[in-house]
Every structure is written in structure tokens, then in C-alpha cells.
Design a protein around this motif. Structure first.
Motif, short mmCIF file in Angstrom:
data_model
loop_
_atom_site.label_atom_id
_atom_site.label_comp_id
_atom_site.label_asym_id
_atom_site.label_seq_id
_atom_site.Cartn_x
_atom_site.Cartn_y
_atom_site.Cartn_z
N ASP A 190 5.71 14.94 -44.41
CA ASP A 190 6.61 14.41 -42.95
C ASP A 190 7.17 15.77 -42.38
O ASP A 190 7.30 16.11 -41.08
CB ASP A 190 8.03 14.06 -43.43
N THR A 201 5.71 7.90 -34.14
CA THR A 201 6.39 6.99 -34.64
C THR A 201 5.94 6.26 -35.86
O THR A 201 5.32 6.23 -36.66
CB THR A 201 5.89 5.96 -33.53
N VAL A 202 7.13 5.98 -36.46
CA VAL A 202 7.74 5.76 -37.90
C VAL A 202 7.64 3.86 -37.51
O VAL A 202 8.93 3.89 -37.47
CB VAL A 202 8.54 6.10 -39.22
N VAL A 203 7.39 3.19 -38.46
CA VAL A 203 7.93 2.35 -38.34
C VAL A 203 8.80 1.21 -39.68
O VAL A 203 8.18 2.03 -40.64
CB VAL A 203 5.67 1.18 -38.34
N ALA A 204 9.35 0.61 -39.49
CA ALA A 204 10.30 0.43 -40.11
C ALA A 204 9.49 -1.03 -40.62
O ALA A 204 9.67 -2.14 -40.00
CB ALA A 204 11.35 0.13 -39.23
N GLY A 208 10.95 0.00 -47.14
CA GLY A 208 11.85 0.60 -47.37
C GLY A 208 10.87 2.15 -46.88
O GLY A 208 11.31 3.38 -46.78
N ASN A 209 9.65 1.90 -47.54
CA ASN A 209 8.63 3.21 -47.89
C ASN A 209 7.90 3.49 -45.82
O ASN A 209 8.06 2.67 -45.53
CB ASN A 209 7.64 3.38 -47.93
N LYS A 210 8.13 4.85 -45.55
CA LYS A 210 7.89 5.12 -44.56
C LYS A 210 6.49 6.28 -44.18
O LYS A 210 6.35 6.68 -43.87
CB LYS A 210 8.23 6.42 -43.68
N TYR A 211 5.95 4.84 -44.67
CA TYR A 211 4.42 5.02 -44.76
C TYR A 211 3.09 4.64 -43.28
O TYR A 211 2.42 5.31 -43.12
CB TYR A 211 3.48 4.82 -45.95
N ARG A 213 2.86 5.68 -40.53
CA ARG A 213 3.17 6.87 -38.90
C ARG A 213 2.45 6.52 -38.11
O ARG A 213 1.47 7.12 -38.12
CB ARG A 213 3.53 8.48 -39.76
#
Length: 217
Positions: A190, A201-204, A208-211, A213
Motif C-alpha cells: 500500500d 481507487t480502492v473498491v470496498a 474487507g480485503n483491499k485487494y 486497487r
């Protein structure tokens, strides 16, 4: 061959004379595509399509080269049909066609279609596509049966994706086209991502994993 392997430095007779593949390629990328035979309908549409797209290959520093299991003399006669079908009025022909009468290259590169045979019962060359980069490494392979024509718009798209992902630490998502958002590779932390890609942009997602991007490059 596996992806990343050095592509064979074969010697072949072509419509521009004898070539040593690596020397002919020089510092360009290459698209090597094979065909069952000259004077056949699907093959004619494919080679003509590459004629029409030739400026797009040049723009990307990519050299196309075709292969068919017929003689150079046959290729040269076929070229006249190809030029008419492609509505090409230029001198000569934009790219070479390899003669592989003995199917030596077809066998070496595992390009024979066991289900499609010629009048003598010999397996036809399948519709293979190999993309080779400027370091002579194979970066992509596709193998279509002899009865199915290829999509050369997809081949250009893949070339754009390969060149982009070589330059940046990104991957292209499903159905990606040039100019659209790309994905930051999971191997990029990150902190590094924020430095490399200030606009991100991080997709929710429910996990909960912010993979996921996304960014533009």
C-alpha cells in the motif's frame, strides 16, 4: 515452449528471402502466426486483416510474420489475391510469409491439428499465434483449430497490455482496453502504491480485503 522461454532462432525461406528469425526481428516485438494452406478462405481473411492492421503493428514496433505449409512460389501467387481482398494498393507486401513445406516448423512448435487433414491425409497446420518480445522471449501463445479464424483486434489488445504491464506494476482486468483503468499488482504494498500511483481507487468488498486497487497509467 513455456511462457518466458527464448523463441527458437530458426532459419526459413520466406517471401522476402531466407531469414534467421532473431536477426530479422532485431529489437522489435514479433507476432508469428501460422496457417493451414494457401488459397484457402479463412486464411485469406486473416492475412488480409493483418495487411489492413499493419500500420497498427508498426506503431507498436511489432513485426508480423505468417507461416503456411506451401512453397514461396505459391505464397507469391497467393499474395496477389490477398492484396485484392485487403484492398491494398501498395508496392510489394507488408510482411513476410514463411514456407514450411516439410512442416518442420509446424512440428517443432507443436502446431499440427490432428482433426483436420489435407487431401493426402496429412494433418494441417493449426492457427497458432506466438507473441515474442524484443528480448526474443515468448510472451503469449494461442492455438486455434484450423476451422476457426482468429481475432486480430484481440492480439493488438494483448500487445498493448503486455507492453503496459512491462512498464508499470499493474495488471489489466477482464475485457480491458487501452485507456481504461488497470489493477495495481498484489505484490505492490500500500505504501509503494501510494507513491507510484497517487490517484488510486480502492473498491470496498464484503471481505474487507483491499485487494481491488484501481488506477490509470
Amino acid at each position: 515452449m513455456n511462457l518466458g522461454d527464448e523463441f527458437p532462432n530458426f532459419t526459413a525461406n520466406t517471401t522476402i528471402g531466407e531469414i534467421k528469425f532473431h536477426d530479422w526481428l532485431g529489437d522489435s516485438w514479433g507476432v508469428f502466426f501460422s496457417h493451414p494452406a494457401d488459397f484457402t478462405p479463412v486464411c485469406t481473411t486473416e492475412l488480409a486483416r493483418v495487411v489492413k492492421l499493419y500500420p497498427e503493428f508498426v506503431k507498436r514496433n511489432v513485426k508480423p510474420i505468417a507461416l503456411s505449409c506451401d512453397t514461396v512460389d505459391s505464397h507469391n501467387k497467393w499474395i496477389e489475391d490477398l492484396k485484392v481482398f485487403a484492398e491494398y494498393s501498395g508496392d510489394g507486401f507488408p510482411y513476410p510469409i514463411i514456407s514450411d513445406e516439410g512442416r518442420d516448423l509446424a512440428c517443432q512448435l507443436n502446431m499440427l491439428d490432428p482433426d483436420e487433414k489435407d487431401k493426402d491425409g496429412i494433418p494441417l497446420t493449426a492457427r497458432a499465434v506466438f507473441i515474442i518480445d524484443s528480448k526474443k522471449k515468448m510472451r503469449l501463445s494461442l492455438l486455434y483449430p484450423a476451422t476457426v479464424g482468429r481475432n486480430f483486434d484481440e492480439i493488438l489488445r494483448v500487445l498493448d497490455a503486455l507492453m503496459l504491464t512491462d512498464k508499470h506494476k499493474v495488471a489489466t482486468p477482464v475485457d480491458w482496453k487501452p485507456g481504461q483503468a488497470v489493477m495495481i499488482q498484489p505484490t505492490v504494498s500500500d505504501d509503494e502504491a501510494k507513491k507510484l500511483f497517487p490517484i488510486m481507487t480502492v473498491v470496498a468488498l464484503p471481505s474487507g480485503n483491499k485487494y481491488i486497487r484501481q488506477t490509470n497509467v
